[in-house]
Write an enzyme that holds these catalytic residues in place. Structure first.
Site, PDB file in Angstrom:
ATOM      1  CG  ASP A 128      -1.882   0.919   1.259  1.00  0.00           C
ATOM      2  OD1 ASP A 128      -1.958   1.946   0.053  1.00  0.00           O
ATOM      3  OD2 ASP A 128      -2.828   1.371   2.162  1.00  0.00           O
ATOM      4  CB  SER A 131      -1.274   3.626   3.440  1.00  0.00           C
ATOM      5  OG  SER A 131      -2.630   3.444   3.095  1.00  0.00           O
TER       6      SER A 131
HETATM    7  P1  NAD Z   1      -8.267   9.914   0.665  1.00  0.00           P
HETATM    8  O1  NAD Z   1      -6.830  10.466   0.430  1.00  0.00           O
HETATM    9  O2  NAD Z   1      -9.068   9.521  -0.435  1.00  0.00           O
HETATM   10  O3  NAD Z   1      -9.157  10.926   1.639  1.00  0.00           O
HETATM   11  C1  NAD Z   1      -8.658  11.699   2.786  1.00  0.00           C
HETATM   12  C2  NAD Z   1      -9.877  11.907   3.572  1.00  0.00           C
HETATM   13  O4  NAD Z   1     -10.622  12.865   3.074  1.00  0.00           O
HETATM   14  C3  NAD Z   1     -10.798  10.732   3.731  1.00  0.00           C
HETATM   15  O5  NAD Z   1     -10.760  10.012   5.165  1.00  0.00           O
HETATM   16  C4  NAD Z   1     -12.155  10.989   3.459  1.00  0.00           C
HETATM   17  O6  NAD Z   1     -13.070  10.466   4.156  1.00  0.00           O
HETATM   18  C5  NAD Z   1     -11.961  12.686   3.637  1.00  0.00           C
HETATM   19  N1  NAD Z   1     -12.951  13.700   2.834  1.00  0.00           N
HETATM   20  C6  NAD Z   1     -13.254  13.445   1.705  1.00  0.00           C
HETATM   21  N2  NAD Z   1     -14.403  14.434   1.509  1.00  0.00           N
HETATM   22  C7  NAD Z   1     -14.288  15.155   2.702  1.00  0.00           C
HETATM   23  C8  NAD Z   1     -15.030  16.479   3.226  1.00  0.00           C
HETATM   24  N3  NAD Z   1     -15.739  17.275   2.327  1.00  0.00           N
HETATM   25  N4  NAD Z   1     -14.472  17.005   4.384  1.00  0.00           N
HETATM   26  C9  NAD Z   1     -13.744  16.107   5.271  1.00  0.00           C
HETATM   27  N5  NAD Z   1     -13.295  15.182   4.985  1.00  0.00           N
HETATM   28  C10 NAD Z   1     -13.243  14.489   3.727  1.00  0.00           C
HETATM   29  O7  NAD Z   1      -8.204   8.496   1.578  1.00  0.00           O
HETATM   30  P2  NAD Z   1      -7.151   7.810   2.138  1.00  0.00           P
HETATM   31  O8  NAD Z   1      -6.434   8.432   3.306  1.00  0.00           O
HETATM   32  O9  NAD Z   1      -6.245   7.344   1.101  1.00  0.00           O
HETATM   33  O10 NAD Z   1      -7.928   6.711   2.908  1.00  0.00           O
HETATM   34  C11 NAD Z   1      -9.076   6.757   3.290  1.00  0.00           C
HETATM   35  C12 NAD Z   1      -9.433   5.453   4.069  1.00  0.00           C
HETATM   36  O11 NAD Z   1      -9.104   4.058   3.183  1.00  0.00           O
HETATM   37  C13 NAD Z   1      -8.684   5.019   5.421  1.00  0.00           C
HETATM   38  O12 NAD Z   1      -9.208   5.795   6.454  1.00  0.00           O
HETATM   39  C14 NAD Z   1      -9.143   3.589   5.397  1.00  0.00           C
HETATM   40  O13 NAD Z   1     -10.225   3.402   6.063  1.00  0.00           O
HETATM   41  C15 NAD Z   1      -8.896   3.104   4.028  1.00  0.00           C
HETATM   42  N6  NAD Z   1      -7.612   2.441   4.105  1.00  0.00           N
HETATM   43  C16 NAD Z   1      -7.725   1.084   4.067  1.00  0.00           C
HETATM   44  C17 NAD Z   1      -6.351   0.467   4.070  1.00  0.00           C
HETATM   45  C18 NAD Z   1      -6.470  -0.903   4.099  1.00  0.00           C
HETATM   46  O14 NAD Z   1      -7.305  -1.784   4.419  1.00  0.00           O
HETATM   47  N7  NAD Z   1      -5.177  -1.517   3.711  1.00  0.00           N
HETATM   48  C19 NAD Z   1      -5.317   1.187   3.821  1.00  0.00           C
HETATM   49  C20 NAD Z   1      -5.274   2.500   3.810  1.00  0.00           C
HETATM   50  C21 NAD Z   1      -6.658   3.222   3.829  1.00  0.00           C
END
Ligand code: NAD
Length: 363
Positions: A128, A131
């Site tokens: 990942d 991340s």
């Molecule tokens: P991302 O970069 O796509 O988005 C960042 C954050 O922005 C997200 O938490 C999203 O909910 C938030 N967001 C979107 N619109 C918004 C708004 N209008 N106001 C406030 N916040 C808003 O997401 P990311 O950080 O790449 O990952 C999100 C989620 O993916 C993680 O928190 C997790 O649940 C999941 N994830 C899973 C794994 C895994 O299982 N291996 C690994 C990484 C992430």
């Protein structure tokens, strides 16, 4: 199998796709590793370190002409022309915004795998790279904010009086946002956070921050991501969060929807309502920014408020960014070539999910 690591050519990119430690692991697994001379230099990995790890230091043509080519940034058209038909490429490719590169890779009969498409399932956690790199951006965003802020982050009780802690607001509590919260807390700030996915509330609390409860509907999408929000939703969010923005010394925005432009959360009027000296670090700058005034790649000052819109923050910490990225790349390569030879099984969720072009499907 021969694995090639060309030097990144994009201006400002200091990462390298494979660090010597990861090269050593691949060599032990029976692979031949060819690294272009100077490929790791900007991340402080010398050619000598790669040679110690059992890799060969070569020219660009040899690295690009390997059976599997490992990169950070999408290849240039010139690079694509130097890839071998039937080769595998592993890189960040962002196919949604790089249609030309994808078409060129298909034409070249390359099987290309994009790290930004690796499904975020537990089995693929070691691969990942979104991340691993987002965590670095989140950390660095706080250091940039602290550097710009004309105040301390922590509460200080000194003989000269008490200094109030900085107030930090983090918008978007995904991987980058959670790391920004943790880093701000370690520096002693009082932190609050908001996300459209209420599922992150417990994680926000566990890091010692307050989760802002806004009277808005959850916007949970699929795969742990947020879904795209309507303009009406965003207008209400801007209204409800406006006073929290104005009360903050630092606002770090990380809100994103995969494959879509960043939602606009901070209008120009909200910036003007902040105290002079306050700082916004907009981690969504690359996809247009969460703040209306953000200029991608630049820092500006508007009514005394610094707005930092730097892009590619992971590249500013190239040693650890490359180390983590290399582990992700090596894990995906090992998945695609389990016994040291490519064995692409497109019934597998990770292989099929990450694949952008297949040599068999070439036009
Ligand atoms: P991302 O970069 O796509 O988005 C960042 C954050 O922005 C997200 O938490 C999203 O909910 C938030 N967001 C979107 N619109 C918004 C708004 N209008 N106001 C406030 N916040 C808003 O997401 P990311 O950080 O790449 O990952 C999100 C989620 O993916 C993680 O928190 C997790 O649940 C999941 N994830 C899973 C794994 C895994 O299982 N291996 C690994 C990484 C992430």
């Amino acid at each position: 199998m021969k694995v090639g690591v060309p030097k990144e050519s994009l201006a400002g990119e200091r990462r390298v796709a494979l660090v010597p430690e990861a090269a050593r692991g691949l060599v032990k697994g029976g692979l031949e590793v060819a690294v272009e001379a100077g490929a790791g230099a900007a991340a402080f990995f010398s050619d000598a370190l790669y040679m110690d790890a059992g890799a060969k230091v070569t020219d660009a043509a040899t690295a690009l002409g390997s059976d599997a080519v490992l990169k950070v940034q999408p290849p240039t058209p010139d690079d694509v022309g130097r890839l071998r038909a039937g080769a595998v490429l592993i890189s960040f490719l962002q196919p949604a915004t790089n249609a030309d590169v994808v078409a060129a890779l298909a034409k070249q009969k390359v099987s290309a795998f994009s790290l930004d498409l690796v499904p975020r399932i537990s089995r693929a956690q070691s691969m990942d790279a979104l991340s691993s790199q987002a965590g670095i951006a989140g950390y660095k965003s706080v250091l940039l904010a602290a550097n710009h802020l004309p105040k301390f982050f922590p509460l200080l009780m000194t003989a000269a009086g008490t200094v109030a802690p900085a107030r930090v607001l983090v918008m978007g509590a995904g991987v980058a946002g959670l790391q920004a919260i943790a880093t701000s807390r370690r520096l002693g700030a009082v932190v609050e956070a908001y996300d459209v996915r209420p599922a992150v509330k417990d994680e926000v609390h566990s890091l010692g921050a307050t989760f802002l409860e806004l009277p808005l509907e959850a916007q949970e999408g699929t795969g742990g991501y947020a879904r795209e929000q309507s303009e009406d939703f965003l207008r209400r969010q801007r209204e409800l969060i406006g006073d929290r923005v104005a009360a903050s010394d630092v606002v770090i925005t990380t809100a994103a929807i995969p494959g879509r432009p960043a939602p606009k959360l901070i209008p120009a009027a909200a910036v003007r309502a902040m105290r002079p000296g306050s700082v916004i670090v907009d981690l969504a700058a690359e996809t247009g920014g969460n703040c209306e005034l953000t200029r991608p790649g630049e820092e500006i000052v508007e009514c005394g408020v610094s707005i930092v819109g730097f892009t590619n923050l992971p590249s500013t910490m190239p040693t650890h960014a490359s180390q983590l990225y290399a582990r992700n790349v090596a894990a995906l390569l090992t998945h695609l070539a389990p016994e040291g030879e490519l064995k692409l099984d497109f019934t597998d969720e990770i292989t099929a999910g990450a694949c952008v072009t297949r040599k068999e499907q070439a036009a």
